[in-house]
Design a protein around this motif. Structure first.
Motif, PDB file in Angstrom:
ATOM      1  N   GLY A   8      22.019  30.089  19.371  1.00  0.00           N
ATOM      2  CA  GLY A   8      20.612  30.326  19.098  1.00  0.00           C
ATOM      3  C   GLY A   8      19.764  30.135  20.331  1.00  0.00           C
ATOM      4  O   GLY A   8      20.275  30.056  21.453  1.00  0.00           O
ATOM      5  N   LEU A   9      18.452  30.067  20.100  1.00  0.00           N
ATOM      6  CA  LEU A   9      17.475  29.876  21.166  1.00  0.00           C
ATOM      7  C   LEU A   9      17.000  28.430  21.146  1.00  0.00           C
ATOM      8  O   LEU A   9      16.609  27.912  20.091  1.00  0.00           O
ATOM      9  CB  LEU A   9      16.297  30.828  20.962  1.00  0.00           C
ATOM     10  N   VAL A  10      17.025  27.793  22.297  1.00  0.00           N
ATOM     11  CA  VAL A  10      16.612  26.399  22.388  1.00  0.00           C
ATOM     12  C   VAL A  10      15.887  26.183  23.711  1.00  0.00           C
ATOM     13  O   VAL A  10      16.157  26.887  24.688  1.00  0.00           O
ATOM     14  CB  VAL A  10      17.836  25.456  22.266  1.00  0.00           C
ATOM     15  N   GLN A  11      14.987  25.235  23.727  1.00  0.00           N
ATOM     16  CA  GLN A  11      14.286  24.914  24.976  1.00  0.00           C
ATOM     17  C   GLN A  11      15.162  24.056  25.877  1.00  0.00           C
ATOM     18  O   GLN A  11      16.054  23.336  25.389  1.00  0.00           O
ATOM     19  CB  GLN A  11      12.977  24.188  24.675  1.00  0.00           C
ATOM     20  N   ALA A  12      14.894  24.124  27.146  1.00  0.00           N
ATOM     21  CA  ALA A  12      15.618  23.294  28.094  1.00  0.00           C
ATOM     22  C   ALA A  12      15.503  21.828  27.686  1.00  0.00           C
ATOM     23  O   ALA A  12      14.435  21.363  27.270  1.00  0.00           O
ATOM     24  CB  ALA A  12      15.059  23.491  29.497  1.00  0.00           C
ATOM     25  N   GLY A  13      16.630  21.125  27.783  1.00  0.00           N
ATOM     26  CA  GLY A  13      16.678  19.739  27.359  1.00  0.00           C
ATOM     27  C   GLY A  13      17.117  19.556  25.918  1.00  0.00           C
ATOM     28  O   GLY A  13      17.406  18.435  25.492  1.00  0.00           O
TER      29      GLY A  13
END
Length: 122
Positions: free
Chosen positions: A10-15
């Motif tokens: 999926g799509l996830v933010q850095a960290g």
């Protein structure tokens, strides 16, 4: 031939974190070494992590060591890749693969899943 199906991308933010799963069809799953590989657009496929049939030995690429954890549940015929502290450079299609021998060489993994997309935004 072992059928492998990945999920959890999926799509996830850095960290952030994601956990990938790889469900295998083989009744002999517990005798197979499992690996995770990834391929980013325009780049060659690269090794990420591998785990022995018993789960007692694991191996990681330097780029993911300390952030990713490979594991398996032989009772569920499933392998996992826990990915923490994700970076934009981790963006790729992730594939799981199965081998009858202990190896880190992609050419020796005989069964592959279709892949799951992981996208890490900055």
């Amino acid at each position: 031939q072992v059928q492998l199906v990945e999920s959890g991308g999926g799509l996830v933010q850095a960290g952030g974190s994601l956990r990938l799963s790889c469900a295998a069809s083989a009744r002999t799953f517990s005798s197979l070494a499992m690996g995770w590989f990834r391929q980013a657009p325009g780049k060659e496929r690269e090794f990420v992590a591998a785990i022995r049939w018993s789960g007692g030995n694991t191996y990681y690429a330097d780029s993911v060591k300390g952030r990713f954890t490979i594991s398996r549940d032989n009772a569920k015929n499933t392998a996992y890749l826990q990915m923490n502290s994700l970076k934009p450079e981790d963006t790729a299609v992730y594939h799981c693969a199965a081998a009858k021998i202990w190896t880190l060489n992609a050419t020796e993994f005989r069964s592959w899943g279709q892949g799951t997309q992981v996208t890490v935004s900055s």
